[in-house]
Design a protein around this motif. Structure first.
Motif, mmCIF file in Angstrom:
data_model
loop_
_atom_site.group_PDB
_atom_site.id
_atom_site.type_symbol
_atom_site.label_atom_id
_atom_site.label_comp_id
_atom_site.label_asym_id
_atom_site.label_seq_id
_atom_site.Cartn_x
_atom_site.Cartn_y
_atom_site.Cartn_z
ATOM 1 N N PHE A 36 -15.097 -11.085 24.599
ATOM 2 C CA PHE A 36 -14.159 -10.509 23.627
ATOM 3 C C PHE A 36 -13.223 -9.521 24.308
ATOM 4 O O PHE A 36 -12.010 -9.521 24.053
ATOM 5 C CB PHE A 36 -14.951 -9.819 22.508
ATOM 6 N N LEU A 37 -13.742 -8.696 25.214
ATOM 7 C CA LEU A 37 -12.921 -7.716 25.934
ATOM 8 C C LEU A 37 -11.927 -8.409 26.863
ATOM 9 O O LEU A 37 -10.759 -8.007 26.952
ATOM 10 C CB LEU A 37 -13.830 -6.770 26.733
ATOM 11 N N ASP A 38 -12.361 -9.476 27.553
ATOM 12 C CA ASP A 38 -11.461 -10.243 28.422
ATOM 13 C C ASP A 38 -10.290 -10.810 27.624
ATOM 14 O O ASP A 38 -9.142 -10.805 28.081
ATOM 15 C CB ASP A 38 -12.225 -11.394 29.090
ATOM 16 N N LYS A 58 -12.428 -18.428 20.651
ATOM 17 C CA LYS A 58 -12.093 -18.814 19.279
ATOM 18 C C LYS A 58 -13.343 -18.867 18.404
ATOM 19 O O LYS A 58 -13.305 -18.503 17.227
ATOM 20 C CB LYS A 58 -11.388 -20.170 19.265
ATOM 21 N N ILE A 59 -14.455 -19.311 18.993
ATOM 22 C CA ILE A 59 -15.706 -19.386 18.227
ATOM 23 C C ILE A 59 -16.179 -17.984 17.847
ATOM 24 O O ILE A 59 -16.654 -17.753 16.727
ATOM 25 C CB ILE A 59 -16.785 -20.134 19.044
ATOM 26 N N ILE A 60 -16.036 -17.017 18.782
ATOM 27 C CA ILE A 60 -16.399 -15.627 18.480
ATOM 28 C C ILE A 60 -15.549 -15.111 17.314
ATOM 29 O O ILE A 60 -16.056 -14.488 16.368
ATOM 30 C CB ILE A 60 -16.208 -14.728 19.719
ATOM 31 N N CYS A 61 -14.243 -15.369 17.387
ATOM 32 C CA CYS A 61 -13.329 -14.918 16.330
ATOM 33 C C CYS A 61 -13.610 -15.634 15.013
ATOM 34 O O CYS A 61 -13.489 -15.041 13.932
ATOM 35 C CB CYS A 61 -11.879 -15.139 16.762
ATOM 36 N N LEU A 62 -13.999 -16.904 15.098
ATOM 37 C CA LEU A 62 -14.315 -17.666 13.890
ATOM 38 C C LEU A 62 -15.521 -17.067 13.173
ATOM 39 O O LEU A 62 -15.552 -17.010 11.940
ATOM 40 C CB LEU A 62 -14.592 -19.127 14.258
ATOM 41 N N SER A 63 -16.508 -16.588 13.942
ATOM 42 C CA SER A 63 -17.681 -15.968 13.325
ATOM 43 C C SER A 63 -17.293 -14.686 12.581
ATOM 44 O O SER A 63 -17.846 -14.382 11.524
ATOM 45 C CB SER A 63 -18.738 -15.660 14.383
ATOM 46 N N LEU A 81 -5.664 -11.180 18.246
ATOM 47 C CA LEU A 81 -6.652 -12.200 17.898
ATOM 48 C C LEU A 81 -5.959 -13.499 17.495
ATOM 49 O O LEU A 81 -4.806 -13.490 17.048
ATOM 50 C CB LEU A 81 -7.531 -11.710 16.744
ATOM 51 N N PRO A 82 -6.655 -14.645 17.622
ATOM 52 C CA PRO A 82 -6.069 -15.927 17.194
ATOM 53 C C PRO A 82 -5.771 -15.925 15.696
ATOM 54 O O PRO A 82 -6.435 -15.232 14.919
ATOM 55 C CB PRO A 82 -7.161 -16.951 17.528
ATOM 56 N N SER A 83 -4.795 -16.711 15.301
ATOM 57 C CA SER A 83 -4.430 -16.784 13.884
ATOM 58 C C SER A 83 -5.502 -17.542 13.103
ATOM 59 O O SER A 83 -6.211 -18.399 13.667
ATOM 60 C CB SER A 83 -3.094 -17.497 13.725
ATOM 61 N N PRO A 84 -5.644 -17.260 11.804
ATOM 62 C CA PRO A 84 -6.602 -18.020 10.976
ATOM 63 C C PRO A 84 -6.336 -19.521 11.010
ATOM 64 O O PRO A 84 -7.276 -20.315 10.942
ATOM 65 C CB PRO A 84 -6.378 -17.442 9.578
ATOM 66 N N THR A 85 -5.074 -19.915 11.130
ATOM 67 C CA THR A 85 -4.749 -21.344 11.188
ATOM 68 C C THR A 85 -5.378 -21.988 12.418
ATOM 69 O O THR A 85 -5.928 -23.091 12.346
ATOM 70 C CB THR A 85 -3.222 -21.536 11.226
#
Length: 327
Positions: A36-38, A58-63, A81-85
């Motif tokens: 996450f820090l990277d 993306k999987i971390i952000c999805l959680s 962070l990546p967009s919800p889309t």
């Protein structure tokens, strides 16, 4: 000039010390936190179109997004962070189908890799969810979704419930979703029995050890558990079952449990129109018998609300919880 050089040297030494401290702390971080820090450091100075994320990131952000979409959108206002889309596109790539097919079995085996025997001790949980009826075409599976589907059997009945199974580690608390089925109306006992045995078999093949099961007190659940207990009585005898309080499926001895919130709700609903006898003894004289009544709960609530003390001892309790006519 000498003072300036001295300040520059001191600044350089300080920066190197800070960098060294950062690397020492970075090495001690758990793997997920380092990832996450990277991601943040790599994308903090990039514009929206220039940001890049790995699948693991993306999987971390999805959680996080699945835990709270509102919180995730707020975090995106100050973190790259990546967009919800993007996360929803990633989620659509995961092919999920009803029943315990090859994919759930493969995912269970992957989840078991690297776990200690202690971490593989699991509790099996299942529950039914109410769904709205409807049909849609899943082009990835080339399948119309919305009919009753047990993986091995599909019918032309519209599904209005989903039955979901999940494992939870006794040691770590980590959860592993196993399978789901779509059913019409309430799950029948025979269908539930088949699904329970199928899930336990898949978990055993993956190397997990199930020691307990948890469900609510629905009629199908009670009937299925009673059937499993009776099957164990035939296998081991009544004394064994009633001494250990377990049932056996695929060689695993499992303790049947009902979830506490449902037990509390059932106790409350029964106390509304029935009294509970305390310390029951068949030979006890009538004058010595004691009962718990719902009026006792009402009295305790009114003492808490209208008592002379300036503070409430049960502040979360309201009229809707206590008075049946206000429920």
């Amino acid at each position: 000039m000498k003072k300036k050089l001295k300040r520059l040297r001191e600044k350089d030494v300080s920066e190197r010390q800070n960098t060294k401290k950062f690397h020492n702390i970075y090495k001690k971080l758990p793997f997920v936190q380092r990832q996450f820090l990277d991601m943040l450091l790599r994308n903090f100075d990039k514009d929206l179109q220039g940001r890049r994320y790995t699948q693991e990131e993306k999987i971390i952000c999805l959680s996080i997004y699945k835990r709270s979409a509102k919180s995730y959108r707020y975090m995106r206002t100050f973190l790259p962070l990546p967009s919800p889309t993007s996360l929803k596109i990633l989620l659509r790539k995961i092919q999920l189908d009803a029943g315990v097919n090859d994919d759930p079995r493969r995912r269970l085996k992957e989840a078991a890799k690297g776990l200690t025997e202690k971490d593989k001790v699991m509790i099996l949980m299942w529950d039914e969810l109410l769904l709205g009826t409807g049909l849609f075409y899943d082009k990835e599976l080339d399948k119309i979704i919305g009919f009753e589907d047990w993986g091995n059997v599909r019918t032309d009945e519209f599904a209005d419930h989903a039955l979901v199974f999940m494992l939870r580690s006794v040691n770590t608390g980590n959860k592993i979703p196993v399978s789901f089925c779509f059913c019409s109306k309430q799950t029948t006992t025979s269908q539930l029995l088949y699904s329970i045995k199928e899930v336990i078999g898949a978990a055993k093949d993956a190397g997990f050890n199930i020691v307990a099961s948890i469900c609510d007190g629905g009629s199908s659940n009670q009937s299925a558990l009673n059937t499993l207990i009776q099957d164990t009585v035939k296998l081991k005898g009544e004394e064994y079952v009633y001494t250990n309080g377990t049932y056996i499926v695929h060689g695993m001895e499992i303790i049947p449990l009902y979830d506490p919130p449902h037990l509390i709700k059932c106790l409350r609903n029964n106390l509304l129109n029935k009294d509970l006898e305390l310390w029951y003894n068949e030979g006890k004289p009538e004058s010595a018998r004691t009962f718990a009544e719902w009026n006792h709960v009402i009295t305790a609530y009114e003492i808490d609300v209208y008592g002379t003390d300036n503070r409430r001892y049960v502040p979360n309790l309201t009229d809707r919880h206590v008075y049946p006519e206000k429920n």
